[in-house]
Design an enzyme around this catalytic site. Structure first.
Site, PDB file in Angstrom:
ATOM      1  N   THR A 199      69.379  49.927  22.932  1.00  0.00           N
ATOM      2  CA  THR A 199      68.010  50.313  23.332  1.00  0.00           C
ATOM      3  C   THR A 199      67.719  49.911  24.772  1.00  0.00           C
ATOM      4  O   THR A 199      68.309  48.964  25.297  1.00  0.00           O
ATOM      5  CB  THR A 199      66.959  49.703  22.382  1.00  0.00           C
ATOM      6  N   GLY A 292      71.420  58.337  17.968  1.00  0.00           N
ATOM      7  CA  GLY A 292      70.307  59.199  17.560  1.00  0.00           C
ATOM      8  C   GLY A 292      70.196  60.459  18.372  1.00  0.00           C
ATOM      9  O   GLY A 292      71.014  60.738  19.252  1.00  0.00           O
ATOM     10  N   ARG A 293      69.154  61.146  18.053  1.00  0.00           N
ATOM     11  CA  ARG A 293      68.752  62.347  18.752  1.00  0.00           C
ATOM     12  C   ARG A 293      68.631  62.026  20.242  1.00  0.00           C
ATOM     13  O   ARG A 293      68.030  61.015  20.609  1.00  0.00           O
ATOM     14  CB  ARG A 293      67.366  62.708  18.191  1.00  0.00           C
ATOM     15  N   ASP A 294      69.266  62.830  21.085  1.00  0.00           N
ATOM     16  CA  ASP A 294      69.135  62.684  22.528  1.00  0.00           C
ATOM     17  C   ASP A 294      69.494  61.279  23.031  1.00  0.00           C
ATOM     18  O   ASP A 294      68.857  60.738  23.929  1.00  0.00           O
ATOM     19  CB  ASP A 294      67.701  63.039  22.943  1.00  0.00           C
ATOM     20  N   HIS A 295      70.525  60.696  22.438  1.00  0.00           N
ATOM     21  CA  HIS A 295      70.968  59.339  22.814  1.00  0.00           C
ATOM     22  C   HIS A 295      71.309  59.298  24.311  1.00  0.00           C
ATOM     23  O   HIS A 295      72.053  60.129  24.807  1.00  0.00           O
ATOM     24  CB  HIS A 295      72.212  58.996  21.979  1.00  0.00           C
ATOM     25  N   ALA A 296      70.730  58.320  25.015  1.00  0.00           N
ATOM     26  CA  ALA A 296      70.978  58.138  26.463  1.00  0.00           C
ATOM     27  C   ALA A 296      70.726  59.412  27.265  1.00  0.00           C
ATOM     28  O   ALA A 296      71.365  59.670  28.284  1.00  0.00           O
ATOM     29  CB  ALA A 296      72.392  57.628  26.728  1.00  0.00           C
ATOM     30  N   MET A 334      61.558  57.245  11.860  1.00  0.00           N
ATOM     31  CA  MET A 334      60.751  56.590  10.827  1.00  0.00           C
ATOM     32  C   MET A 334      59.265  56.873  11.092  1.00  0.00           C
ATOM     33  O   MET A 334      58.822  56.822  12.244  1.00  0.00           O
ATOM     34  CB  MET A 334      60.970  55.074  10.851  1.00  0.00           C
ATOM     35  N   VAL A 437      46.098  44.871  61.936  1.00  0.00           N
ATOM     36  CA  VAL A 437      47.510  44.691  61.571  1.00  0.00           C
ATOM     37  C   VAL A 437      48.379  44.672  62.828  1.00  0.00           C
ATOM     38  O   VAL A 437      49.351  43.926  62.929  1.00  0.00           O
ATOM     39  CB  VAL A 437      47.958  45.822  60.607  1.00  0.00           C
ATOM     40  N   ARG A 438      47.974  45.486  63.810  1.00  0.00           N
ATOM     41  CA  ARG A 438      48.776  45.565  65.032  1.00  0.00           C
ATOM     42  C   ARG A 438      48.660  44.300  65.892  1.00  0.00           C
ATOM     43  O   ARG A 438      49.379  44.149  66.877  1.00  0.00           O
ATOM     44  CB  ARG A 438      48.393  46.810  65.834  1.00  0.00           C
ATOM     45  N   ALA A 479      48.126  56.256  59.619  1.00  0.00           N
ATOM     46  CA  ALA A 479      49.194  56.723  58.718  1.00  0.00           C
ATOM     47  C   ALA A 479      49.319  58.243  58.796  1.00  0.00           C
ATOM     48  O   ALA A 479      49.033  58.955  57.834  1.00  0.00           O
ATOM     49  CB  ALA A 479      48.934  56.263  57.291  1.00  0.00           C
TER      50      ALA A 479
END
Ligand code: PPS
Length: 578
Positions: A199, A292-296, A334, A437-438, A479
């Site tokens: 998992t 299981g279904r769609d493992h990894a 489940m 900041v500058r 920005a």
């Protein structure tokens, strides 16, 4: 279901590549004269599993003939089944550094010597051929293909490894068992049939029920074997997950289950990856693996088509399970049946019976909203662990990132917002105004494209740290480039909230205001490369809020931002401005 006892391991024996102490000291001294390669995070995971024997029968990074066979037919050159290319990718600069040398020192980022590689092959792979052969696609949206094309070096170096030491870990040391240690554990406890559960997600009651059944079905015990190396971007961090698995472990009967961590770098490679997981678990001494279904699976591509069929992984592992020597236990979905107060396999429930389940997406939504998560779904202490690191939005860090032309009103709105947030919450707020900041963080930077990028991304970096620590930060640089804003958005969002505010005032308005007299200087050619005059500003396309400061008051602009924070859940509904 076929059953397997603890046969001799896959490949005949565990290839433990760590040398003894004396040899290690010799290698350590010799390594001073060898060229070094610093391993990437993914290579560190791979080398750990190579050295510990989890990748048996591999004795090093794949040589070219083995690599080509693995890509084409999932087998090593000697015919042994091996589905995933384990290669050491290096850059052109590395190639120059190791040219003509037969031994290379492999080190971690701190310079710690991990292993010596005896070079047997050095080549330039055909990455498209590899991507299509192994992952069935050359689409770089597939995480492993994206990695191959965008991050991996363009050369591979293959050869045998002599391990000096395993990569260092400082967390959960009692849970990091090597294949030899896990096998010893199984022998000591007389566990002859062990089903591994793979998992990368937290586990809840449905997983508990499913793994209980898996162990009962094989008449054996359970190994919870979560991946703690590299998983899918966006997954819950392994610290949180491991604390929650530890909580869950208490709910299994005594001597029925154990937990050990797997430092694997997943590729999200679907069927081939599932088969690889099976080989690895066989090496750790397991007799069965839940698949299981769609493992990894990596999910779907940009058009919404899944990369692999839902049962491709189950089919491929089933086909080779005898050869690998590991049985497969199907992962059964489940569901909770409220009328009976129990979990049952979805395929055992009749269509007219009411069932309940909560998807991963719904769980994340409830955590973010601070909503109730019912007892039938999970154990309270497991959920408490998740809530510790995943507080509701109103307790998460937040960056409010204002962007706009000089004179558009960013600083004014930023200051007003800071005061309003301090008025209504008790949380600390940091202001990173462009101009200010500058004078410190970006002192010395100019206004070239490169310098602006460095400046804006520095602000983003600091903001991301504040957000990670659950603070509130308001940023207000010009920005001007979308690419920098996008980098910041990604970086900051990993640790909390990011809300972009486009302070949109037309250039003529900003120029007319000209509070600092800079536009006049720019027009006169005294200042070169001024944003909006002779330097570009790329308006944001996906800002959460747009403030039109030429037509609304400061109060109206800040109200917009406050309301957006309420709508997104960062402020409680009581602060909504009507
Ligand atoms: S950037 O592009 O985000 O790195 O700019 P920023 O750090 O916000 O700095 C903008 C302030 O610097 C003054 N200034 C200039 N702005 C734009 N272009 C040029 N060439 C320039 N030279 C100096 C200007 O006062 C900006 O402040 P604000 O508060 O935006 O008016």
């Amino acid at each position: 279901m076929r059953s397997f006892r603890l046969n001799p391991p896959h490949g005949g024996h565990l290839c433990q590549l760590l040398v003894d102490y004396r040899r290690g000291v010799g290698l350590f001294k010799a390594a001073v004269h060898y060229p070094s390669i610093t391993l990437t995070p993914r290579q560190l995971c791979d080398i750990e599993l190579l050295l510990s024997g989890a990748f048996s029968p591999l004795t090093g990074f794949l040589r070219r003939t083995d690599y080509e066979e693995v890509v084409g037919s999932m087998r090593l050159a000697d015919g042994t089944l091996w589905p995933m290319p384990i290669t050491l990718d290096i850059t052109e600069a590395d190639v120059r550094a190791i040219e003509g040398r037969s031994r290379i020192a492999l080190r971690d980022q701190t310079g710690l010597l991990l292993a010596i590689l005896t070079v047997e092959d050095l080549w330039q792979p055909d990455k498209t051929h590899e991507a299509v052969g192994v992952f069935g696609t050359a689409d770089t949206d597939h995480p492993a293909v994206g990695y191959l094309f965008n991050q991996a070096g363009c050369y591979y170096v293959g050869g045998t490894l002599e391990g000096v030491q395993l990569p260092q870990h400082y967390d959960f040391l009692d849970l990091r068992k090597t294949p030899a240690q896990l096998r010893a554990h199984f022998r000591k406890h007389r566990w002859e049939r062990v089903v591994a559960f793979q998992t990368r997600n937290p586990m809840h009651r449905a997983h508990k029920e499913l793994t209980d059944r898996a162990a009962r079905n094989i008449g054996g015990q359970l190994l919870i074997h979560p991946v703690v190396g590299m998983t899918k971007p966006g997954d819950i961090d392994h610290f949180t997950r491991v604390r929650s698995y530890r909580r869950l472990l208490k709910y299994y009967p005594a001597d029925a289950a154990t937990l050990s961590l797997l430092p694997l770098a997943m590729r999200m490679g679907g069927p081939r990856e599932a088969l690889w997981h099976a080989v690895i678990r066989k090496n750790y001494g397991c007799t069965h693996l839940v698949v299981g279904r769609d493992h990894a699976g990596p999910g779907s591509d940009a058009k919404g088509h899944p990369y692999y069929g839902a049962y491709d992984a189950v089919d491929l592992v089933t086909k080779h399970s005898e050869e690998v020597g590991i049985g497969i236990v199907p992962f059964r979905l489940m569901v909770y049946v409220p009328a009976e107060g129990v979990y049952r396999a979805a395929d055992e429930v009749s269509p007219d019976e009411e069932t309940l389940s909560i998807s991963g997406t719904e769980l994340r939504r409830r955590l973010a909203a601070g909503e109730d998560i019912p007892e039938w779904f999970s154990y309270a202490d497991v959920i408490a662990e998740l809530r510790n690191t995943h507080p509701p939005r109103s307790g998460q860090g937040l960056a409010i990132f204002l962007t706009g032309l000089s004179g558009s009103g960013k600083s004014t709105i930023a200051n007003a917002l800071q005061s309003r947030i301090l008025e209504i919450t008790t949380r600390p707020v940091t202001l990173l105004d462009g101009d200010v900041v500058r004078t410190h963080l970006s002192k010395g930077l100019g206004f070239t494209r490169e310098d602006r990028s460095v400046n804006v991304q520095r602000i983003g970096y600091v903001a991301s740290e504040i957000v990670k620590h659950r603070g509130i930060v308001i940023c207000a640089p010009i920005a001007p480039y979308e690419s920098d804003r996008a980098v910041n958005r990604r970086r900051i969002s990993r640790g909390g909230g990011y809300v972009e505010v486009f302070v949109d005032a037309p250039l003529e308005v900003c120029e007319k205001r000209d509070v600092k007299g800079l536009y006049a200087k720019a027009r006169a050619g005294i200042i070169k490369g001024f944003t909006g005059i002779d330097d570009p500003y790329e308006p944001p396309q996906n800002a959460e809020v747009v403030c039109h400061t030429d037509g609304e008051t400061i109060r109206e602009s800040t109200d917009k931002v406050i309301n957006c924070l309420v709508d997104l859940g960062f402020l409680t509904a009581a602060y909504k401005v009507r």
